[in-house]
Design an enzyme around this catalytic site. Sequence first.
Site, mmCIF file in Angstrom:
data_model
loop_
_atom_site.group_PDB
_atom_site.id
_atom_site.type_symbol
_atom_site.label_atom_id
_atom_site.label_comp_id
_atom_site.label_asym_id
_atom_site.label_seq_id
_atom_site.Cartn_x
_atom_site.Cartn_y
_atom_site.Cartn_z
ATOM 1 N N SER A 142 1.369 -1.642 0.297
ATOM 2 C CA SER A 142 0.196 -0.075 -0.006
ATOM 3 C C SER A 142 0.703 1.285 -0.089
ATOM 4 O O SER A 142 1.941 0.985 0.806
ATOM 5 C CB SER A 142 -1.003 -0.138 1.087
ATOM 6 O OG SER A 142 -1.724 0.791 1.374
ATOM 7 N N TYR B 21 -1.885 -0.136 11.071
ATOM 8 C CA TYR B 21 -2.636 -0.893 9.252
ATOM 9 C C TYR B 21 -1.441 -1.036 8.539
ATOM 10 O O TYR B 21 -0.884 -1.982 8.407
ATOM 11 C CB TYR B 21 -4.101 -0.743 8.905
ATOM 12 C CG TYR B 21 -3.604 -1.177 7.199
ATOM 13 C CD1 TYR B 21 -4.100 -2.396 7.148
ATOM 14 C CD2 TYR B 21 -3.615 -0.489 6.281
ATOM 15 C CE1 TYR B 21 -4.019 -2.217 5.603
ATOM 16 C CE2 TYR B 21 -3.574 -0.102 5.273
ATOM 17 C CZ TYR B 21 -3.853 -1.748 4.664
ATOM 18 O OH TYR B 21 -3.704 -1.635 3.360
ATOM 19 N N LYS C 177 1.806 -3.462 6.575
ATOM 20 C CA LYS C 177 2.557 -3.557 4.994
ATOM 21 C C LYS C 177 3.961 -3.706 5.236
ATOM 22 O O LYS C 177 4.372 -4.180 4.445
ATOM 23 C CB LYS C 177 1.538 -2.078 4.738
ATOM 24 C CG LYS C 177 -0.130 -2.698 3.749
ATOM 25 C CD LYS C 177 -0.415 -4.311 3.524
ATOM 26 C CE LYS C 177 -1.630 -4.001 3.050
ATOM 27 N NZ LYS C 177 -1.825 -6.274 2.645
HETATM 28 P P1 NAD Z 1 -11.213 -6.725 1.342
HETATM 29 O O1 NAD Z 1 -11.636 -6.263 2.602
HETATM 30 O O2 NAD Z 1 -12.268 -6.158 0.566
HETATM 31 O O3 NAD Z 1 -10.626 -7.440 0.799
HETATM 32 C C1 NAD Z 1 -9.433 -8.531 1.746
HETATM 33 C C2 NAD Z 1 -10.561 -10.262 1.824
HETATM 34 O O4 NAD Z 1 -9.986 -10.699 2.746
HETATM 35 C C3 NAD Z 1 -11.904 -9.699 2.423
HETATM 36 O O5 NAD Z 1 -13.040 -10.373 1.537
HETATM 37 C C4 NAD Z 1 -11.427 -9.954 3.195
HETATM 38 O O6 NAD Z 1 -13.145 -11.622 3.658
HETATM 39 C C5 NAD Z 1 -10.803 -11.566 3.528
HETATM 40 N N1 NAD Z 1 -10.177 -11.982 4.021
HETATM 41 C C6 NAD Z 1 -9.332 -10.548 5.318
HETATM 42 N N2 NAD Z 1 -8.400 -11.504 6.499
HETATM 43 C C7 NAD Z 1 -8.303 -12.872 5.762
HETATM 44 C C8 NAD Z 1 -7.488 -14.206 6.159
HETATM 45 N N3 NAD Z 1 -6.941 -14.516 7.955
HETATM 46 N N4 NAD Z 1 -8.476 -15.276 5.709
HETATM 47 C C9 NAD Z 1 -9.076 -15.489 4.426
HETATM 48 N N5 NAD Z 1 -9.800 -14.619 4.178
HETATM 49 C C10 NAD Z 1 -9.843 -13.137 4.590
HETATM 50 O O7 NAD Z 1 -9.731 -5.149 0.672
HETATM 51 P P2 NAD Z 1 -9.590 -5.077 -0.971
HETATM 52 O O8 NAD Z 1 -10.011 -3.850 -0.807
HETATM 53 O O9 NAD Z 1 -10.133 -5.696 -1.589
HETATM 54 O O10 NAD Z 1 -8.019 -5.124 -0.195
HETATM 55 C C11 NAD Z 1 -6.666 -6.210 -0.964
HETATM 56 C C12 NAD Z 1 -5.537 -6.150 -0.575
HETATM 57 O O11 NAD Z 1 -5.226 -5.064 -0.964
HETATM 58 C C13 NAD Z 1 -5.689 -6.044 1.675
HETATM 59 O O12 NAD Z 1 -4.514 -6.617 1.784
HETATM 60 C C14 NAD Z 1 -5.758 -4.955 1.389
HETATM 61 O O13 NAD Z 1 -4.629 -3.774 2.645
HETATM 62 C C15 NAD Z 1 -4.453 -4.008 -0.264
HETATM 63 N N6 NAD Z 1 -4.640 -2.299 -0.537
HETATM 64 C C16 NAD Z 1 -5.969 -1.911 -0.392
HETATM 65 C C17 NAD Z 1 -6.452 -0.762 -0.510
HETATM 66 C C18 NAD Z 1 -7.912 -0.062 -1.089
HETATM 67 O O14 NAD Z 1 -7.935 1.132 -1.117
HETATM 68 N N7 NAD Z 1 -9.062 -0.756 -1.341
HETATM 69 C C19 NAD Z 1 -5.169 0.354 -0.686
HETATM 70 C C20 NAD Z 1 -4.066 -0.378 -0.449
HETATM 71 C C21 NAD Z 1 -3.855 -1.785 0.112
HETATM 72 C C1 WQD Z 2 -9.212 9.930 0.482
HETATM 73 C C2 WQD Z 2 -8.859 11.635 0.487
HETATM 74 C C3 WQD Z 2 -9.372 12.066 2.918
HETATM 75 C C4 WQD Z 2 -13.680 10.322 3.312
HETATM 76 C C5 WQD Z 2 -6.458 4.935 2.856
HETATM 77 C C6 WQD Z 2 -5.565 3.908 3.426
HETATM 78 C C7 WQD Z 2 -4.617 3.830 2.984
HETATM 79 C C8 WQD Z 2 -4.784 3.265 1.380
HETATM 80 C C9 WQD Z 2 -5.698 4.032 0.427
HETATM 81 C C10 WQD Z 2 -5.533 0.605 2.496
HETATM 82 C C11 WQD Z 2 -8.212 11.881 2.144
HETATM 83 C C12 WQD Z 2 -10.700 12.506 2.058
HETATM 84 C C13 WQD Z 2 -12.003 10.840 3.020
HETATM 85 C C14 WQD Z 2 -14.544 11.718 3.295
HETATM 86 C C15 WQD Z 2 -12.593 12.852 2.396
HETATM 87 N N1 WQD Z 2 -5.234 1.878 1.972
HETATM 88 N N2 WQD Z 2 -12.312 12.140 2.638
HETATM 89 N N3 WQD Z 2 -14.123 12.328 3.160
HETATM 90 O O1 WQD Z 2 -6.117 8.126 3.293
HETATM 91 O O2 WQD Z 2 -5.979 7.923 1.037
HETATM 92 O O3 WQD Z 2 -5.869 5.929 2.076
HETATM 93 O O4 WQD Z 2 -6.571 4.326 1.333
HETATM 94 O O5 WQD Z 2 -4.273 0.522 2.362
HETATM 95 O O6 WQD Z 2 -3.415 2.898 3.576
HETATM 96 O O7 WQD Z 2 -5.111 5.406 4.420
HETATM 97 O O8 WQD Z 2 -8.151 7.001 2.163
HETATM 98 O O9 WQD Z 2 -10.121 7.386 0.327
HETATM 99 O O10 WQD Z 2 -10.091 7.253 2.904
HETATM 100 O O11 WQD Z 2 -8.948 9.747 1.682
HETATM 101 O O12 WQD Z 2 -12.434 14.704 2.481
HETATM 102 O O13 WQD Z 2 -15.765 11.123 4.334
HETATM 103 O O14 WQD Z 2 -10.629 11.328 0.778
HETATM 104 O O15 WQD Z 2 -8.987 13.387 3.892
HETATM 105 O O16 WQD Z 2 -7.717 13.271 1.298
HETATM 106 P P1 WQD Z 2 -6.898 7.149 2.167
HETATM 107 P P2 WQD Z 2 -9.718 7.721 1.867
#
Ligand code: NAD
Ligand code: WQD
Length: 342
Positions: free
Chosen positions: A126, A151, A155
């Site tokens: 991330s 969190y 990562k």
């Molecule tokens: P998500 O929560 O929709 O998907 C993750 C899935 O993993 C879920 O369906 C959950 O049920 C499953 N899971 C969690 N722990 C588990 C376990 N111990 N065993 C089996 N299944 C399990 O999240 P996402 O948005 O699809 O994110 C996927 C990956 O990408 C995650 O590792 C997240 O940290 C990373 N990531 C997401 C974002 C984002 O903004 N969505 C950004 C950066 C990184």
């Molecule tokens: C985006 C922008 C908020 C909600 C997060 C995780 C990061 C990664 C991606 C997993 C920011 C603003 C949001 C609201 C707002 N995930 N905002 N009102 O914080 O950039 O990143 O998701 O790895 O680790 O931290 O994403 O979508 O929460 O926010 O103004 O109700 O929108 O302040 O500037 P963020 P976000």
Amino acid sequence: MKKVLVTGGCGYIGSHTIVDLLDNGYAPISVDNFVNSSSSSLDGVEAITGKKVQNYAIDLCDLEASKQIFEDHPDISGIIHFAALKHVGESVFQPLRYFQNNLNSLFNILACMKAYGVKNLIFSSSCSVYGNANELPVTEATPRQEAESPYARTKQMGEDILQDFSRNNKDINSILLRYFNPAGAHESAKLGEAPSNPATNLVPVITEAAIGKRGALTVFGDDYSTRDGSCVRDYIHVMDIANAHTKALEYLINNNNETNCEIFNLGIGEGVSVLEAIQAFEKVTGEKLPFTIGARREGDVEAIYANLAKATEKLQWTPSRNIDDIMRTAWAWEKARTELNV
Ligand code: NAD
Ligand code: WQD
């Protein structure tokens, strides 16, 4: 057809990646314990592709249960490891649960790779590993800063564990993909983000506020040193992110990697402010979004966006969608989801 194990395959990015893998001739299998999803996402995958994908409803922290997948499928070409808990705010109050889940599941995946001879791994990292980055856009070489949450620390630790593991396991290849802000939904509106936990990310909060599932959106601060005072992020369409996984896997399977542990940023390389995101939503949907300006959110970085040159050059991957596409598909999904009640 090459078999791919997708952990977290019923989650948001995992389910969209399964569609892209199927579109590119792979045979994905999912493992997901539904801690933040349900089987309805695989129904969406089937509605789009006509293909049924098997899911093991197993907690990856259970090593013995996890081994069963590999016993059943001795011919897995690669693993895409999405499964993790991902809520930044929740992780502050439940740090041990986050460390336990996100790290034990990774340890078990690595143990199974060694035990069953699986050679290729893609790991979901991330942009949060950069913390308050000291340069923009961030490249893969930009130094990581102190994690802003447990969190984000899971990562950073996951990345470090994989780097150490790779030095000692030269026959196993891994790629760490640092996603910026994934958003949007599949074009068909049959698949999108449907988490069990309430949404906190900007785009689903926008669509839920617009459809009336929640009150007005609060913009977290308009006094930052950015072009309009609101925070800047790199929003990347989930289907572009999904395709990067297929490309990363191909890259490893074809032995194109230079080292056995490589890192790539996945963003579009452009910053969009919160107020610009709201304008894009209103422009492409014709809807009026109720919003107010509120206080800054603790832990928010002012601006972050990616330099994606490395992924473009080495993975031959170029994102093709922008913030307008994100808002259009997210809105179509929000309307469909409300009807489907998922
Ligand atoms: P998500 O929560 O929709 O998907 C993750 C899935 O993993 C879920 O369906 C959950 O049920 C499953 N899971 C969690 N722990 C588990 C376990 N111990 N065993 C089996 N299944 C399990 O999240 P996402 O948005 O699809 O994110 C996927 C990956 O990408 C995650 O590792 C997240 O940290 C990373 N990531 C997401 C974002 C984002 O903004 N969505 C950004 C950066 C990184
Ligand atoms: C985006 C922008 C908020 C909600 C997060 C995780 C990061 C990664 C991606 C997993 C920011 C603003 C949001 C609201 C707002 N995930 N905002 N009102 O914080 O950039 O990143 O998701 O790895 O680790 O931290 O994403 O979508 O929460 O926010 O103004 O109700 O929108 O302040 O500037 P963020 P976000």
